[in-house]
Design a protein around this motif. Structure first.
Motif, mmCIF file in Angstrom:
data_model
loop_
_atom_site.group_PDB
_atom_site.id
_atom_site.type_symbol
_atom_site.label_atom_id
_atom_site.label_comp_id
_atom_site.label_asym_id
_atom_site.label_seq_id
_atom_site.Cartn_x
_atom_site.Cartn_y
_atom_site.Cartn_z
ATOM 1 N N GLU A 280 42.505 51.211 40.136
ATOM 2 C CA GLU A 280 43.040 52.483 40.610
ATOM 3 C C GLU A 280 41.983 53.281 41.364
ATOM 4 O O GLU A 280 42.310 54.043 42.289
ATOM 5 C CB GLU A 280 43.585 53.295 39.437
ATOM 6 C CG GLU A 280 44.922 52.763 38.921
ATOM 7 C CD GLU A 280 45.464 53.584 37.776
ATOM 8 O OE1 GLU A 280 44.681 54.396 37.228
ATOM 9 O OE2 GLU A 280 46.644 53.421 37.429
ATOM 10 N N GLU A 281 40.724 53.103 40.979
ATOM 11 C CA GLU A 281 39.659 53.749 41.744
ATOM 12 C C GLU A 281 39.604 53.189 43.171
ATOM 13 O O GLU A 281 39.416 53.940 44.139
ATOM 14 C CB GLU A 281 38.314 53.546 41.043
ATOM 15 C CG GLU A 281 38.169 54.324 39.749
ATOM 16 C CD GLU A 281 36.833 54.055 39.072
ATOM 17 O OE1 GLU A 281 36.034 53.273 39.653
ATOM 18 O OE2 GLU A 281 36.581 54.613 37.996
ATOM 19 N N GLU A 282 39.765 51.881 43.298
ATOM 20 C CA GLU A 282 39.792 51.280 44.637
ATOM 21 C C GLU A 282 40.979 51.812 45.445
ATOM 22 O O GLU A 282 40.843 52.136 46.631
ATOM 23 C CB GLU A 282 39.884 49.758 44.519
ATOM 24 C CG GLU A 282 38.681 49.090 43.887
ATOM 25 C CD GLU A 282 37.473 49.108 44.803
ATOM 26 O OE1 GLU A 282 37.652 49.357 46.016
ATOM 27 O OE2 GLU A 282 36.359 48.892 44.308
ATOM 28 N N PHE A 310 40.081 45.973 46.446
ATOM 29 C CA PHE A 310 41.210 45.868 45.522
ATOM 30 C C PHE A 310 41.637 44.418 45.295
ATOM 31 O O PHE A 310 41.765 43.971 44.152
ATOM 32 C CB PHE A 310 42.390 46.675 46.055
ATOM 33 C CG PHE A 310 43.641 46.513 45.253
ATOM 34 C CD1 PHE A 310 43.809 47.191 44.058
ATOM 35 C CD2 PHE A 310 44.643 45.642 45.662
ATOM 36 C CE1 PHE A 310 44.961 47.022 43.293
ATOM 37 C CE2 PHE A 310 45.792 45.473 44.921
ATOM 38 C CZ PHE A 310 45.940 46.165 43.732
ATOM 39 N N VAL A 311 41.880 43.675 46.384
ATOM 40 C CA VAL A 311 42.387 42.309 46.218
ATOM 41 C C VAL A 311 41.347 41.429 45.525
ATOM 42 O O VAL A 311 41.684 40.619 44.654
ATOM 43 C CB VAL A 311 42.782 41.722 47.594
ATOM 44 C CG1 VAL A 311 43.280 40.298 47.439
ATOM 45 C CG2 VAL A 311 43.866 42.578 48.235
ATOM 46 N N GLY A 312 40.057 41.596 45.889
ATOM 47 C CA GLY A 312 39.022 40.825 45.207
ATOM 48 C C GLY A 312 38.956 41.160 43.725
ATOM 49 O O GLY A 312 38.826 40.268 42.873
ATOM 50 N N GLY A 313 39.040 42.463 43.413
ATOM 51 C CA GLY A 313 39.029 42.848 42.002
ATOM 52 C C GLY A 313 40.237 42.326 41.246
ATOM 53 O O GLY A 313 40.129 41.904 40.088
ATOM 54 N N LEU A 314 41.401 42.339 41.897
ATOM 55 C CA LEU A 314 42.607 41.827 41.249
ATOM 56 C C LEU A 314 42.479 40.322 40.968
ATOM 57 O O LEU A 314 42.926 39.845 39.915
ATOM 58 C CB LEU A 314 43.810 42.103 42.132
ATOM 59 C CG LEU A 314 45.176 41.691 41.580
ATOM 60 C CD1 LEU A 314 45.476 42.445 40.292
ATOM 61 C CD2 LEU A 314 46.279 41.944 42.604
ATOM 62 N N ALA A 319 41.860 35.954 37.121
ATOM 63 C CA ALA A 319 41.166 34.741 36.680
ATOM 64 C C ALA A 319 40.582 34.921 35.284
ATOM 65 O O ALA A 319 40.699 34.026 34.426
ATOM 66 C CB ALA A 319 40.071 34.387 37.683
ATOM 67 N N ALA A 320 39.958 36.091 35.039
ATOM 68 C CA ALA A 320 39.375 36.332 33.721
ATOM 69 C C ALA A 320 40.459 36.409 32.644
ATOM 70 O O ALA A 320 40.301 35.868 31.537
ATOM 71 C CB ALA A 320 38.567 37.627 33.748
ATOM 72 N N ALA A 380 44.996 33.960 47.484
ATOM 73 C CA ALA A 380 44.420 33.653 46.166
ATOM 74 C C ALA A 380 45.178 34.345 45.036
ATOM 75 O O ALA A 380 45.615 33.680 44.081
ATOM 76 C CB ALA A 380 42.938 34.024 46.143
ATOM 77 N N PRO A 381 45.375 35.682 45.091
ATOM 78 C CA PRO A 381 46.170 36.286 44.008
ATOM 79 C C PRO A 381 47.612 35.799 43.995
ATOM 80 O O PRO A 381 48.246 35.755 42.946
ATOM 81 C CB PRO A 381 46.083 37.789 44.302
ATOM 82 C CG PRO A 381 45.729 37.891 45.731
ATOM 83 C CD PRO A 381 44.867 36.709 46.020
#
Length: 781
Positions: A280-282, A310-314, A319-320, A380-381
């Protein structure tokens, strides 16, 4: 020849079934025949085809087993002419030479191979002899080594058993030492922050402590370890809840807590909550960039920032989560999908807001690059979170932007067309205001056509970027089918052509509307433009579109013939309206000239009225104007006295003047009746007949409207003797010049005759002027 004779005999026919020795002999013959066929380059199908078409016992078959040279030569001498015999001899000599050459080559090649094989075998004999000696020595050495090994094993047997026991005791003591040192090790790891090492120590000792917890010493160690483990779990939770670290560190904390036996359901909720806060910060930072005060960043920069942030963090979160909470099964997957769907929807809304700001630009390259990166980032997502439908939503956004872009280009083409029309209006009006000669209509038409075509090509090139091979979304079904056929071809090109025709037809409105203020030259230019589109331009544009976009969609498209028919109908309506407008202009002059004159008190005519000269001048100007854009057309053969005919009052009028005193009161009615009867037998003139695409037809329509107006105005007036003579002079003057503009000169004669006759019927004293005097006045005027 000899090799061919060894082919299969009658015993190898398709109907035989040999058994025993005969079968073996037949098999050998077939193998030999197969080798010969392989040598001569014949396939099984060719050999079978040859044997199937000939008698195997035919002595004249060159490839048969019973070939007889004498019979074959005798047959050739009897059946073939000398030229064919010489050709056969030449061909046979050539084949013999070719076979001899191939045989020599085969012998030389096999000879070299035989020599090489002999040398190889000789070398192998020497090498194998040396190898046998070495193998014997190796066997002797292995026997000695085996003997020594057996003696050493027998000597160390007792010591080996004792060493094994001691090693087991040493390992047990090390384990016990690790257990006794475990509390201090855990404490030191917690103090140093080596949480992973502490969890690994706890995991190694957990099973042993559980097994031997009934022993007091092990029970005490387990209690100390549980206290330290609880403190470790508390510190890990505190570190996880603070959320200051990145996603990998928080995933590590969750992994350690799961290894310590913490409840997975609670950790799952906390993990998603912390991930939501970071993402949400992104989103907030992206939304702040779209605020009203700072200028919006470049669209490519915006999508890059959103993709990396955002997309990289998602992707990291997904994955985690899947790695940590795989044991949660479908329930955990649904939580993750709902989480990604909610935040992804907010991200897509921001991207659409930024893309909406880009729709006003004219260059598509930056927009397509931004869409390409946006689409690539979500692959990727989309693969990790298939249930969330992120990839599908991204594709829908790209398709929606592409459709909006097509609409923008359609509006740009319409605006360009209207701009061209405005330029044409200004070019037509400026010289008239400055008193100079205006630009040529042909040049204006060429400029308009080239400008519109260049705008169309530019729009096609701009939207073609959406289907480039290097663009990630270009292979989607929408861009391979619907975008090309329904979007570009139908929506953009066909839509613009129809919009252009509709805009052109809007100039054909009734007077007082838009068409009333339209310059006639613009109507003429638009009609020629639509006609050119019908003949060539539409076909060229659609062919260019189909070639660039390789339309493969099966959806129905508008045929070229339909568009051409619409363009031709538009050109016809514009040209017809041009005729009406120009006819109305001349008609207004004639109407005012008739209505504002007192025909009863007119003086004896000495000149042609100025309005008639103006009519001829305007008609000539229209003829020049139309001739710039349209061909001449077909005229009927003209008579030799077309320009010499002089108008006089018709016989009916003269008879009326001659016998008027003896008429009863009903005489005028009878005269009108005779005039009406005469009109029944004259040719009917259709004033508003269809206009053809040529100059003669256009001028004919204008002149018919003008003269018909003159006739109707004359019917509403009363003429004196000199008024009638003035009409006679004016009509003769018009006839001298107008006949050359129409397709049939009789049309002008009939209308002008009717004008003079109508004036005579409305004259109390119809005394016509002598034709010679009329001619002199008209020639002088």
């Amino acid at each position: 020849m000899a090799a061919t004779a060894a082919g299969p005999g009658p015993a190898s026919g398709p109907g035989d079934s040999p058994e025993g020795p005969e079968a073996e002999a037949s098999e050998r013959r077939r193998k030999a025949h197969g080798m010969l066929k392989l040598y001569y380059g014949l396939s099984e199908g060719e050999a079978a085809g040859r044997s199937a078409g000939l008698d195997p016992l035919d002595p004249t078959d060159l490839n048969g087993a019973h070939f007889d040279p004498e019979v074959y030569l005798d047959k050739l001498r009897r059946e073939c002419p000398l030229a064919q015999l010489m050709d056969s001899e030449t061909d046979m000599v050539r084949q013999i030479r070719a076979l001899d050459s191939d045989m020599q080559t085969l012998v030389y090649e096999n000879y070299n191979k035989f020599i090489s094989a002999t040398d190889t075998i000789r070398k192998m004999k020497n090498d194998f002899r040396k190898m046998e000696d070495e193998m014997d020595r190796l066997a002797t050495n292995m026997a000695v080594i085996t003997d020594f090994s057996a003696r050493i094993s027998a000597t160390l047997q007792d010591r080996h058993e004792r060493i094994t026991k001691l090693a087991g005791v040493h390992a047990l003591l090390r384990k016990l030492q690790f257990l006794f040192e475990l509390p201090s090790r855990l404490t030191k790891c917690v103090e140093l922050g080596a949480y992973g090492q502490a969890v690994r120590y706890q995991g190694r000792a957990r099973a042993v402590l559980q097994q031997y917890q009934h022993l007091p010493s092990f029970r005490a160690i387990q209690d100390d370890c549980q206290v330290i483990t609880a403190r470790l779990a508390q510190q890990l939770r505190q570190r996880f809840r603070e959320g200051g670290s990145g996603a990998p560190e928080q995933a590590e904390c969750v992994e350690l807590l799961l290894a310590l036996g913490e409840p997975a359901e609670e950790l799952c909720e906390e993990f998603l909550a912390h991930a939501r806060g970071r993402l949400e910060e992104e989103l907030s930072s992206l939304e702040a960039e779209l605020g009203p005060s700072p200028p919006a960043p470049d669209v490519l920069e915006f999508t890059d920032r959103g993709g990396s942030g955002f997309v990289g963090g998602l992707c990291q979160v997904a994955a985690a989560f899947q790695e940590l909470f795989a044991a949660q099964g479908p329930a955990g997957a649904e939580k993750l999908a709902a989480f990604a769907r909610e935040l992804g929807g907010r991200y897509f809304a921001l991207v659409e807001r930024r893309l909406a700001q880009e729709q006003g630009g004219g260059d598509n390259s930056l927009l397509v690059r931004a869409l390409d990166r946006f689409h690539r980032r979500l692959r990727a997502p989309g693969a990790l979170l298939a249930a969330a439908g992120l990839a599908e939503a991204a594709t829908e956004i790209v398709e929606r932007v592409a459709r909006e872009r097509l609409g923008h280009h359609l509006q740009s083409l319409r605006a360009a067309f209207l701009g061209c029309l405005t330029d044409v209006r200004q070019a037509l009006a400026a010289p008239r205001l400055a008193g100079k000669e205006g630009p040529s209509l042909a040049d204006l038409l060429a400029n308009v056509a080239s400008s519109i075509l260049s705008h169309i090509k530019a729009s096609l090139a701009a939207v073609h970027l959406f289907t480039a091979k290097e663009v990630s979304f270009s292979n989607k079904p929408y861009f391979r089918g619907e975008f090309c056929s329904q979007g570009v071809r139908e929506g953009l090109i066909v839509g613009f052509i129809r919009s252009m025709c509709q805009t052109a037809q809007s100039f054909c409105d009734s007077p007082g509307e838009k068409g009333g203020a339209t310059p006639p030259a613009l109507l003429l230019l638009l009609s020629r433009l639509c006609l050119d589109y019908e003949t060539a331009t539409i076909s060229y544009i659609l062919t260019l579109t189909d070639e660039q976009f390789l339309v493969q969609d099966q959806s129905p498209v508008t045929p070229v013939s339909t568009l051409c028919a619409e363009a031709r109908e538009t050109a016809r309506r514009l040209l017809t309206h041009y005729v009406k407008v120009q006819g109305l202009v001349i008609s207004q002059m004639l109407r005012k000239s008739v209505e504002t004159r007192d025909w009863l008190s007119t003086l004896e005519p000495r000149n042609v009225r100025a309005v008639m000269k103006r009519v001829v001048e305007d008609t000539t100007a229209i003829d020049v104007q139309v001739g710039l854009l349209y061909e001449e057309g077909v005229r009927k053969a003209q008579s030799s006295d077309s320009s010499k005919r002089t108008f006089s009052v018709y016989s009916s009028s003269r008879q009326q003047g001659r016998y008027a005193p003896s008429y009863t009161p009903s005489a005028p009615m009878d005269t009108n009746l005779l005039s009406n009867i005469q009109k029944l037998f004259s040719e009917r003139i259709d004033v508003f007949s269809p206009v053809e695409f040529n100059k003669v037809s256009v001028l004919t329509g204008i002149i018919k409207i003008s003269l018909k107006t003159l006739l109707e105005c004359v019917r509403l007036r009363t003429f004196g003797r000199f008024g009638l003579q003035q009409v006679q002079v004016d009509c003769h003057f018009l006839q001298l010049y107008l006949w050359r503009f129409v397709a049939d000169e009789e049309l002008v004669h009939l209308l002008l005759d009717e004008v003079v006759a109508s004036a005579a019927l409305r004259c109390p004293d119809p005394v016509p002027m002598e034709p010679s005097v009329v001619e002199v006045i008209c020639e002088r005027g």
